[in-house]
Design an enzyme around this catalytic site. Structure first.
Site, PDB file in Angstrom:
ATOM      1  N   GLU A 177     -14.392  75.411 -29.123  1.00  0.00           N
ATOM      2  CA  GLU A 177     -14.680  76.236 -29.749  1.00  0.00           C
ATOM      3  C   GLU A 177     -14.981  75.087 -30.992  1.00  0.00           C
ATOM      4  O   GLU A 177     -15.097  76.396 -31.908  1.00  0.00           O
ATOM      5  CB  GLU A 177     -14.297  77.190 -29.171  1.00  0.00           C
ATOM      6  CG  GLU A 177     -13.630  77.705 -27.671  1.00  0.00           C
ATOM      7  CD  GLU A 177     -12.700  78.941 -27.628  1.00  0.00           C
ATOM      8  OE1 GLU A 177     -13.003  79.550 -28.372  1.00  0.00           O
ATOM      9  OE2 GLU A 177     -12.958  79.133 -26.256  1.00  0.00           O
ATOM     10  N   GLU A 363     -10.983  76.374 -20.073  1.00  0.00           N
ATOM     11  CA  GLU A 363     -10.518  78.157 -20.687  1.00  0.00           C
ATOM     12  C   GLU A 363     -10.770  79.026 -19.924  1.00  0.00           C
ATOM     13  O   GLU A 363     -11.956  79.992 -20.115  1.00  0.00           O
ATOM     14  CB  GLU A 363     -10.003  78.519 -21.936  1.00  0.00           C
ATOM     15  CG  GLU A 363      -9.216  77.768 -23.039  1.00  0.00           C
ATOM     16  CD  GLU A 363      -9.012  77.806 -23.902  1.00  0.00           C
ATOM     17  OE1 GLU A 363      -9.867  79.076 -24.576  1.00  0.00           O
ATOM     18  OE2 GLU A 363      -9.396  77.281 -24.643  1.00  0.00           O
TER      19      GLU A 363
HETATM   20  O1  IFM Z   1      -6.237  81.729 -27.757  1.00  0.00           O
HETATM   21  C1  IFM Z   1      -7.491  81.774 -27.687  1.00  0.00           C
HETATM   22  C2  IFM Z   1      -7.668  80.282 -27.415  1.00  0.00           C
HETATM   23  O2  IFM Z   1      -7.246  79.790 -29.073  1.00  0.00           O
HETATM   24  C3  IFM Z   1      -9.225  79.733 -27.542  1.00  0.00           C
HETATM   25  N1  IFM Z   1     -10.291  80.586 -26.668  1.00  0.00           N
HETATM   26  C4  IFM Z   1     -10.491  81.731 -26.453  1.00  0.00           C
HETATM   27  C5  IFM Z   1      -8.940  82.245 -26.270  1.00  0.00           C
HETATM   28  C6  IFM Z   1      -8.690  84.136 -26.343  1.00  0.00           C
HETATM   29  O3  IFM Z   1      -9.062  84.405 -27.619  1.00  0.00           O
END
Ligand code: IFM
Length: 454
Positions: A177, A363
């Site tokens: 990210e 994710e």
């Molecule tokens: O916890 C975070 C992760 O580190 C990166 N993506 C989003 C998740 C939820 O906020």
């Protein structure tokens, strides 16, 4: 470990084509700073410093203990096996494996080596992220991601680590990210290192993208049998009305959040248009950078949590704000709209616009604040969220998007950055006082779904 019988857990109903273990994998993800603890075994990172700033973290906590995952990894890996995961995504802590002089630290790397060997022996794929936001503090003191040199330091770290771990890692993710690292870290300052400044987000983003390209080259040379990709957080942007100004604001948000990263990576250029051109006058680009950034990707990792509603009224020039949402939709503990259709929409949008490499959903998950009661966590909403999103994903695949896997965020409850420990995303509950783990009802439902596969 939970003693709950399978019959008591609601089933996750998932379309059959996701249940072919030869064509689609299921995993869960974590990141180093959020779970590891043991800060004494590494150099300080930007989150160590940021967490000491008054008000930066909602509950005043930090990642110094977190899930003590370095002490408990064998127990956690037993749970990974018990859940039946095909893959585990975790990150390596840069300041744990590289010392202040830029040399590889054998003791820092040893634990990751053992973890990877364990996964390999169990036939579980490893998805290893090299940068999940924990920049060595010493590098931030020299400008961090605003300094081009950080990109070369990252490539050096990637080269050393991929040489040392060659043959053990299934998929390398260079960055997690970069929008968050760049925009939240250097433009709005709500994440570490907490810098604020107009156009700093895009300046940092350029160095992050360059770091990715340089690292991808280094990893390919050092570990040719592995796959190399990057992880982006994507969100479909919806204008809150059909008025021209709202539509324009939504297009700008889409450009800045999604295409500012995808277009350089997949097409070797930044987005076109007046706004992009204006921003680019502030980006310190050098000859050859775009070619370096646009390395071929073996896979593209996409993280999806929620859509973004955009209104011109909330635009401070080129900024945008997620808006209050449609009346009857569910909002999670982060204040995020739960909308599985957004996942399908963004996948189809990207499929139409780019020639995508194979996609992994690296994710996706649901936040609540539920505590265990008598050894059980009845997190129905999380199971509901997973099911909705897997259904939407299956529809996107049926419409032609090549998605090969799905990772739930997260394996464990953990340190949720500015929210501290108040928000829980895990399939597995963590009692931070005792470090006891309990598989939640959603984790058991995930386990049952995996057990039903062909
Ligand atoms: O916890 C975070 C992760 O580190 C990166 N993506 C989003 C998740 C939820 O906020």
């Amino acid at each position: 470990m939970s003693t709950l019988s399978m019959a008591e857990v609601p089933e996750l109903e998932v379309p059959q084509h996701l249940l072919n273990r030869h064509t689609f994998l299921f995993g869960a993800a974590t990141s180093a700073y959020q779970i590891e603890g043991r800060p004494e075994g590494r150099e300080p990172c930007i989150w160590d410093a940021f967490c000491t700033q008054p008000g930066a973290i909602r509950d005043g906590s930090n990642g110094k203990d977190a899930c003590q995952a370095l002490a408990h990894w064998q127990e956690d890996f037993a749970l990974i096996k018990q859940l039946g995961l095909d893959a585990y995504r975790f990150s390596i802590s840069w300041p744990r494996v590289i010392d202040a002089n830029g040399q590889l630290k054998a003791d820092g790397l040893a634990c990751y080596q053992q973890m990877l060997d364990d996964l390999q022996q169990a036939g579980i794929a490893s998805d290893v992220t090299l940068y999940h936001w924990d920049l060595p503090l010493a590098m931030e003191q020299q400008g961090g991601w605003l300094n081009r040199d950080t990109a070369y330091r990252f490539a050096d770290y990637a080269e050393k680590v991929s040489q040392a771990l060659a043959g053990k890692v299934t998929r390398w993710c260079t960055l997690n990210e970069p929008w968050c690292s760049a925009h939240l870290g250097y433009e709005t300052g709500v994440h570490a290192p907490g810098k604020k400044g107009r156009f700093q987000g895009q300046r940092a983003a350029h160095h992050l993208l360059l770091a990715h390209g340089l690292a991808a080259q280094a990893i390919r040379a050092a570990d040719p049998g592995s796959q190399v990709g990057i992880v982006l957080n994507v969100t479909p942007c919806y204008a809150i009305s059909e008025q021209r100004a709202d539509m324009q604001a939504s297009d700008n948000a889409d450009m800045l959040h999604n295409h500012w990263y995808l277009s350089p990576l997949l097409e070797g250029k930044y987005p076109d248009g007046e706004l992009a051109e204006q921003i680019l006058t502030h980006v310190p680009m050098q000859k050859g950078d775009m070619t370096t950034i646009a390395q071929p990707l073996d896979f593209l990792g996409l993280n999806y949590y929620h859509p973004t509603r955009v209104a011109a009224a909330h635009q401070a020039d080129r900024e945008y704000q997620p808006m209050p949402v449609a009346a009857d939709c569910h909002i999670n503990a982060m204040g995020w709209e739960c909308d599985a259709k957004g996942l399908k929409d963004i996948l189809l949008q990207l499929h139409q616009r780019y020639v995508l490499p194979p996609v992994m959903i690296t994710e996706n998950g649901y936040a609540d604040e539920l505590k265990a009661e008598q050894g059980r966590v009845r997190d129905k909403r999380r199971s509901w969220y997973l099911q909705q999103h897997l259904q939407a994903l299956a529809e996107a695949i049926s419409s032609g998007v090549d998605v090969r896997g799905y990772f739930a965020w997260s394996l464990l409850d953990n340190f949720e950055w500015t929210e501290g420990f108040s928000k829980r995303f895990g399939l597995i509950y963590v009692d931070y006082a005792t470090q006891q783990r309990i598989i939640k009802d959603s984790g058991l439902a995930y386990q049952q779904m995996l057990a039903r596969r062909r």
